[in-house]
Scaffold this active site. Structure first.
Site, PDB file in Angstrom:
ATOM      1  N   ARG A  54      62.475 113.131  53.669  1.00  0.00           N
ATOM      2  CA  ARG A  54      63.059 112.201  52.703  1.00  0.00           C
ATOM      3  C   ARG A  54      64.150 111.367  53.367  1.00  0.00           C
ATOM      4  O   ARG A  54      64.359 110.205  53.034  1.00  0.00           O
ATOM      5  CB  ARG A  54      63.608 112.974  51.504  1.00  0.00           C
ATOM      6  N   TYR A 106      58.940  87.889  37.798  1.00  0.00           N
ATOM      7  CA  TYR A 106      58.031  88.979  37.449  1.00  0.00           C
ATOM      8  C   TYR A 106      58.580  89.802  36.280  1.00  0.00           C
ATOM      9  O   TYR A 106      59.758  90.170  36.267  1.00  0.00           O
ATOM     10  CB  TYR A 106      57.810  89.861  38.677  1.00  0.00           C
ATOM     11  N   ASP A 178      62.406  87.743  46.087  1.00  0.00           N
ATOM     12  CA  ASP A 178      61.108  88.420  46.086  1.00  0.00           C
ATOM     13  C   ASP A 178      60.101  87.481  46.743  1.00  0.00           C
ATOM     14  O   ASP A 178      59.781  86.417  46.206  1.00  0.00           O
ATOM     15  CB  ASP A 178      60.691  88.740  44.639  1.00  0.00           C
ATOM     16  N   LYS A 203      50.643  94.360  47.530  1.00  0.00           N
ATOM     17  CA  LYS A 203      49.927  93.085  47.471  1.00  0.00           C
ATOM     18  C   LYS A 203      49.520  92.646  48.889  1.00  0.00           C
ATOM     19  O   LYS A 203      48.897  93.392  49.611  1.00  0.00           O
ATOM     20  CB  LYS A 203      50.811  92.038  46.779  1.00  0.00           C
TER      21      LYS A 203
END
Length: 390
Positions: A54, A106, A178, A203
């Protein structure tokens, strides 16, 4: 696509080679997937670079360094999703802070910002296509200015450099862009003054519709250390296998984006002349309201097109269900061409009135052009559009 900035040389070489010259063995061409959750330590009181996955994993670190190089950034951090990325980035905010957000961003971003009100953090949404709105929207407690390089789904081109200059004239304001729709192949926001560049790797950067992941790229050492702590503590980290998949996909990013852009422009021209289409949005078309800005700040455009089908929802629904090659899906950026009606499939919590104000109506289609033969896509679109009017 003519008129855009000349592509920077060496992009594909970086995507293929940065952090791929493995330290594990000089005979390996491809980095191995390091799945171990724990690492042996030399002493109980000495902190090692690798302790627990982690906190750090070689496969993830390799991906992050490659991502940073593609955007010309000093640092990158990978997260388990695009939403996880934005949630982690907004964790730097404190009660009383304010966020100024671009109109049409978005819907998932809007939902995250809306939930911050429970922490005493508020946001406003304004139209960033008019820079005066940005000037007037920044307050004394504004901490983040949040925008997209290309808005979703109407593909408005926002002046990244102009917004950054305004925002940075105020103390302690961070600009987050973004850049999912364009990727660093077609736009590098850090070069235009942005402080952070965020991505949904699900994407284009991965481009094969088979993983969920996000990332942030930045230059500031202090911000990086803060976000690294958040990544480690909140734990929204991607698996080593997903990081491997993303790293593998980056190696074909340049050639994929080039073909996405070439096919999308050809299809945008076709749609512009089709009798069943009212209007087409593609920054490479002279008809686009920010066409000149797109040519000035971008290296090209991706596979994203938005257009209005003549008629109502029933006509648009008939069009979408008549296609054979293009699939009805809510995502984008993959090798497969997909289309959706944003008013229904990615509206988030926006009201019908808000959608109408933005121009997101029931006959608006968002098309993500994939890597199929462009002539096959044009035939499919032509047939379905013709049927939609019958």
């Amino acid at each position: 696509m003519e008129g855009f900035k000349k592509p920077v040389e060496g992009f594909a070489t970086k995507a293929i080679h940065v952090e791929q010259e493995t330290n594990w063995s000089d005979k390996l061409v491809v980095q191995p997937i390091i799945t171990t959750a724990i690492f042996r330590q030399t002493e109980p009181n000495v902190v090692q670079p690798l302790f627990y996955s982690r906190y750090g994993n070689p496969t993830r670190s390799s991906l992050e360094k490659c991502l940073a190089s593609l955007d010309g950034g000093n640092f990158a951090l990978a997260f388990s999703s695009g939403q996880g990325t934005l949630s982690s980035v907004t964790a730097i905010l404190e009660s009383g802070d304010h966020v100024l957000c671009a109109d049409g961003i978005y819907s998932g971003t809007i939902e995250i910002l809306g939930d911050l009100k429970y922490k005493g953090i508020h946001f406003d949404v304004v139209d960033f296509t008019d820079l005066n709105n940005v000037k007037e929207g920044i307050k004394s407690n504004t901490r983040i200015v949040c925008m997209e390089s290309i808005t979703n789904p109407l593909l408005n081109v926002l002046d990244v450099e102009g917004v950054c200059k305004i925002a940075h004239s105020h103390p302690n304001v961070i600009v987050i862009v973004d850049n999912t729709f364009l990727t660093p192949y077609y736009l590098r926001p850090l070069e235009l003054g942005a402080d952070m560049c965020v991505y949904s790797l699900s994407k284009y950067l991965n481009g094969h519709s088979d993983l969920i992941m996000g990332a942030v790229v930045l230059n500031d050492d202090g911000l990086y250390k803060r976000l690294k702590y958040i990544q480690q503590t909140y734990g929204a980290v991607p698996s080593p296998f997903d990081c491997y998949q993303a790293s593998r996909s980056l190696k074909t990013l340049a050639i994929r984006m080039k073909q996405h852009g070439k096919s999308a422009y050809k299809i945008a021209v076709f749609l512009s002349n089709h009798p069943a289409v009212e209007k087409v949005y593609h920054p490479g078309l002279p008809s686009h309201p920010q066409h000149e800005l797109a040519l000035k700040q971008s290296y090209g455009h991706s596979g994203m097109i938005s257009f209005y089908v003549k008629g109502d929802y029933e006509s648009t629904k008939k069009f979408l269900l008549s296609m054979k090659v293009v699939s009805l899906c809510g995502s984008l950026g993959g090798v497969e061409s997909v289309a959706s009606i944003p008013a229904y499939m990615s509206r988030g919590k926006r009201t019908p009135e808000q959608l109408k104000k933005l121009g997101i109506t029931s006959n608006l289609v968002r098309l993500s052009v994939g890597l199929e033969d462009s002539n096959d896509l044009i035939k499919d679109l032509d047939c379905a559009l013709t049927l939609s009017q019958s």
